[in-house]
Design an enzyme around this catalytic site. Structure first.
Site, short mmCIF file in Angstrom:
data_model
loop_
_atom_site.label_atom_id
_atom_site.label_comp_id
_atom_site.label_asym_id
_atom_site.label_seq_id
_atom_site.Cartn_x
_atom_site.Cartn_y
_atom_site.Cartn_z
N TYR A 19 37.85 -14.89 -31.60
CA TYR A 19 38.69 -15.48 -31.50
C TYR A 19 40.30 -15.24 -32.19
CZ TYR A 19 42.55 -18.74 -29.49
OH TYR A 19 43.33 -19.78 -29.56
N LYS B 132 45.49 -13.96 -25.65
CA LYS B 132 44.63 -14.75 -24.17
C LYS B 132 44.66 -14.11 -22.60
CE LYS B 132 45.41 -19.10 -26.45
NZ LYS B 132 46.52 -20.62 -26.79
N1 GLN Z 1 45.16 -18.32 -32.72
C1 GLN Z 1 45.80 -19.86 -32.62
C2 GLN Z 1 45.28 -21.40 -32.57
O1 GLN Z 1 43.98 -20.70 -32.05
C3 GLN Z 1 47.04 -19.24 -31.26
C4 GLN Z 1 47.16 -20.52 -30.85
C5 GLN Z 1 49.13 -20.46 -29.76
O2 GLN Z 1 49.34 -18.76 -30.26
N2 GLN Z 1 49.38 -20.59 -29.21
O3 GLN Z 1 45.39 -22.22 -32.61
#
Ligand code: GLN
Length: 310
Positions: A194, A69
């Site tokens: 994503y 992110k």
């Molecule tokens: N891919 C995961 C999700 O969207 C990422 C979340 C995370 O690492 N906290 O749930």
């Protein structure tokens, strides 16, 4: 003043946390992550002069998950500019778990509160330039190659498709944001992009090297080339401090005090202005979704080396 840690210290810390590997739980909401072995733990530091030290299981690779992110935020800022990005995503911590849907409806104007929770990160990924998911993923990967100084990095197809098939909550968040105009285009394509972004697969050294670019104000360690404009690198690090460890960001700031971002794979990436990039890994998570071993390692590092930025 520049700081340094040595190989011997890292090995000592890895030995010390062996006894914590079975505390916490490997996440099971992404089926492919449930198979991870909690004993695969590692730490690496890439100092600001480019020198790398590492200890633990160095061969093992893991997916970035929420650490991605920070990377997608940097790229979206470079693609769209700050005003556009923050017209769609806020700058405030939520105090809620990372996948919470609650504040999407109650916040006014209706936009995700920050880019580090899933809703905000989905909105950010939606802003990455590219007309197809393949183009967007290709651009995210090229950006990761530049940050890590390694063109071999790719995404783990099994983890991506495992998450894509079970992303019911992330789909709900995206559909909600499509209704409110935060997300544009196809939700399925957004989820495709994503989940591949989250499944980008790295080893401990590559992750520390990415952290080092953020620590180095966005500049490549060897050439000094500005990969991320300094102002955007600072925005990313500020979000790491205020929201990087989900709803444990406040206690983490007090216990560790280093800008850091965690992911549900069990990895945490830190960026310290005097030390460099830090990566820690241990798959078992605490109740907030942060690596138990990773938290212990960072706490030891921060305390023994006096790395608190505050
Ligand atoms: N891919 C995961 C999700 O969207 C990422 C979340 C995370 O690492 N906290 O749930």
């Amino acid at each position: 003043m520049r700081k340094k840690v040595n190989q011997h210290q890292l090995e000592g810390w890895i030995n010390h946390v062996q006894s914590f590997t079975h505390l916490g739980k490997v996440p099971d909401y992404i089926p492919a992550l449930a198979k991870q072995n909690p004993e695969n733990i590692a730490i690496s530091i890439v100092h600001l002069n480019g020198e790398c030290i590492k200890a633990g299981n160095l061969e093992h690779t893991f997916t970035l998950q929420s650490i991605s992110k920070v990377i997608s935020l940097a790229l979206a800022l470079m693609d769209q500019g700050e005003d556009y990005v923050f017209s769609k995503v806020g700058m405030e911590p939520t105090g809620d778990p990372f996948h919470s849907i609650a504040k999407l409806e109650t916040s006014n104007p209706s936009k995700p509160l920050n880019p580090m929770i899933n809703a905000g990160a989905l909105a950010v990924t939606n802003m990455v330039e590219g007309s197809t998911p393949d183009q967007k993923v290709g651009r995210l990967l090229s950006f990761v190659h530049e940050l890590a100084g390694d063109n071999s990095i790719t995404y783990d197809e099994e983890v991506a498709s495992s998450e894509f098939k079970t992303s019911f909550l992330n789909r709900s968040l995206s559909f909600f944001m499509k209704q409110t105009g935060v997300v544009e285009g196809s939700v399925e394509e957004l989820l495709d992009t994503y989940t591949k972004q989250c499944a980008i697969d790295v080893n401990i050294q590559q992750l520390a090297r990415i952290g080092a670019v953020f620590a180095n104000e966005g500049k490549d360690l060897e050439t000094g080339r500005q990969i991320i404009p300094q102002h955007y690198a600072r925005i990313c690090k500020t979000f790491m401090v205020t929201c990087g460890m989900y709803d444990a960001s406040g206690s983490f700031a007090i216990r560790v005090g280093i800008p850091a971002k965690s992911g549900v794979s069990g990895a945490i990436m830190g960026a310290h202005k005097d030390l460099g990039g830090i990566a820690v890994f241990g798959p078992a998570l605490d109740e907030k979704g942060n690596s138990v071993v990773g938290m212990h390692l960072l706490e030891m590092l921060a305390n023994r080396e006096d790395l608190f930025i505050f």
